[in-house]
Design a protein around this motif. Structure first.
Motif, mmCIF file in Angstrom:
data_model
loop_
_atom_site.group_PDB
_atom_site.id
_atom_site.type_symbol
_atom_site.label_atom_id
_atom_site.label_comp_id
_atom_site.label_asym_id
_atom_site.label_seq_id
_atom_site.Cartn_x
_atom_site.Cartn_y
_atom_site.Cartn_z
ATOM 1 N N THR A 45 0.569 -1.013 0.065
ATOM 2 C CA THR A 45 0.156 0.040 -0.045
ATOM 3 C C THR A 45 0.811 1.241 0.066
ATOM 4 O OG1 THR A 45 -1.841 -1.393 1.158
ATOM 5 C CG2 THR A 45 -1.788 1.079 1.242
ATOM 6 N N CYS A 48 2.635 1.539 -3.383
ATOM 7 C CA CYS A 48 1.625 2.017 -4.441
ATOM 8 C C CYS A 48 1.246 3.320 -4.317
ATOM 9 C CB CYS A 48 0.471 1.139 -4.325
ATOM 10 S SG CYS A 48 -0.614 1.190 -5.635
ATOM 11 N N ALA A 49 0.852 3.890 -2.912
ATOM 12 C CA ALA A 49 0.385 5.133 -2.941
ATOM 13 C C ALA A 49 1.544 6.077 -3.393
ATOM 14 C CB ALA A 49 0.137 5.518 -1.541
ATOM 15 N N ILE A 54 -1.426 8.297 -4.818
ATOM 16 C CA ILE A 54 -2.880 7.873 -4.350
ATOM 17 C C ILE A 54 -2.747 8.444 -2.932
ATOM 18 C CG2 ILE A 54 -4.462 6.119 -3.715
ATOM 19 C CD1 ILE A 54 -2.876 4.490 -6.068
ATOM 20 N N SER A 58 -7.267 7.159 0.706
ATOM 21 C CA SER A 58 -8.047 6.391 -0.385
ATOM 22 C C SER A 58 -7.606 5.213 -0.602
ATOM 23 C CB SER A 58 -7.885 7.636 -1.487
ATOM 24 O OG SER A 58 -8.205 8.977 -1.538
ATOM 25 N N SER A 59 -6.991 4.555 0.060
ATOM 26 C CA SER A 59 -6.566 3.210 0.155
ATOM 27 C C SER A 59 -6.978 2.467 1.362
ATOM 28 C CB SER A 59 -4.958 3.019 0.067
ATOM 29 O OG SER A 59 -4.606 3.633 -1.115
ATOM 30 N N ASN A 61 -6.749 -1.552 3.309
ATOM 31 C CA ASN A 61 -6.082 -3.023 3.313
ATOM 32 C C ASN A 61 -7.227 -4.068 3.764
ATOM 33 O OD1 ASN A 61 -3.433 -1.972 2.558
ATOM 34 N ND2 ASN A 61 -3.147 -1.100 4.518
ATOM 35 N N ALA A 82 -5.932 2.504 5.023
ATOM 36 C CA ALA A 82 -4.326 2.406 4.955
ATOM 37 C C ALA A 82 -3.678 3.135 6.109
ATOM 38 C CB ALA A 82 -3.720 2.696 3.459
ATOM 39 N N VAL A 144 -8.881 2.390 -3.150
ATOM 40 C CA VAL A 144 -8.084 1.660 -3.843
ATOM 41 C C VAL A 144 -7.951 0.460 -2.923
ATOM 42 C CG1 VAL A 144 -5.756 1.139 -5.123
ATOM 43 C CG2 VAL A 144 -6.919 3.720 -5.234
ATOM 44 N N LYS A 153 -4.648 -3.256 -9.138
ATOM 45 C CA LYS A 153 -5.539 -2.762 -7.947
ATOM 46 C C LYS A 153 -6.775 -2.405 -8.621
ATOM 47 C CE LYS A 153 -2.271 -2.172 -4.687
ATOM 48 N NZ LYS A 153 -2.559 -2.842 -3.590
ATOM 49 N N VAL A 155 -10.330 -0.114 -7.994
ATOM 50 C CA VAL A 155 -10.806 1.041 -7.505
ATOM 51 C C VAL A 155 -12.344 1.106 -7.633
ATOM 52 C CG1 VAL A 155 -10.909 3.792 -7.735
ATOM 53 C CG2 VAL A 155 -8.867 2.348 -8.551
#
Length: 178
Positions: A45, A48-49, A54, A58-59, A61, A82, A144, A153, A155
């Protein structure tokens, strides 16, 4: 969206683990689920962010929990922002009525879900698993999450996660991290 190139998930089964693709079939909100390819080196995470711009808020887990009571093990999934960690030994353990709850070992989580570690998602989990969802995830706009593979991923509107089979909103599930 952000630095992700998204397409309707059902049009990109190559970006979905088989159980995830199956989980989208017949699920009414599936039409709102988008898939995006990512570099699998950035599947975690935070990476990726950072790589795709991102916001962590907005993520979300998905963590797999093994809850034990009287020699029986019950598996569950927890969806937390996240920016939080799942309260496994408090809220989760009590909600599942377990004597002991812990993160499922990596090999067991992968075998039980049919998904890659680092890509596990609540879509397509075994039907008898509860999916505990922190209300902050449900209140998020687009969120995400994993696709079942490290190379993509998903969304979707956070509220749609409340429509998953076995989904239960649980206040206090996520404990904010500093």
């Amino acid at each position: 969206m952000w630095g992700l190139t998204t397409e309707p998930a059902r049009e990109r089964p190559d970006l979905l683990a088989a159980p995830v693709a199956a989980g989208l079939e017949g699920w009414e909100p599936a039409e709102r689920v988008l898939a995006a390819p990512i570099d699998p080196d950035f599947a975690d995470t935070a990476e990726c962010a950072a790589a795709y711009g991102i916001p962590l808020g907005s993520s979300a887990n998905c963590v797999v929990i093994a809850a034990k009571r009287a020699g029986q093990v019950r598996m569950a999934a927890c969806m937390v922002p996240a920016t939080a960690r799942a309260d496994v030994n408090g809220v989760v353990r009590r909600h599942l009525g377990a004597r002991k709850a812990s993160f499922a070992p990596q090999g067991e989580a992968v075998a039980a879900t049919g998904m890659e570690y680092g890509g596990i998602t609540p879509l397509g989990l075994p039907e008898d698993w509860p999916v505990l969802v922190d209300p902050a995830v449900l209140e998020a706009g687009p969120v995400v999450i994993g696709s079942g593979l490290r190379s993509a991923k998903l969304v979707l509107p956070g509220a749609d996660l409340g429509e998953l089979p076995g989904a239960e909103p649980i206040a206090g599930l996520g404990v904010p991290t500093d």
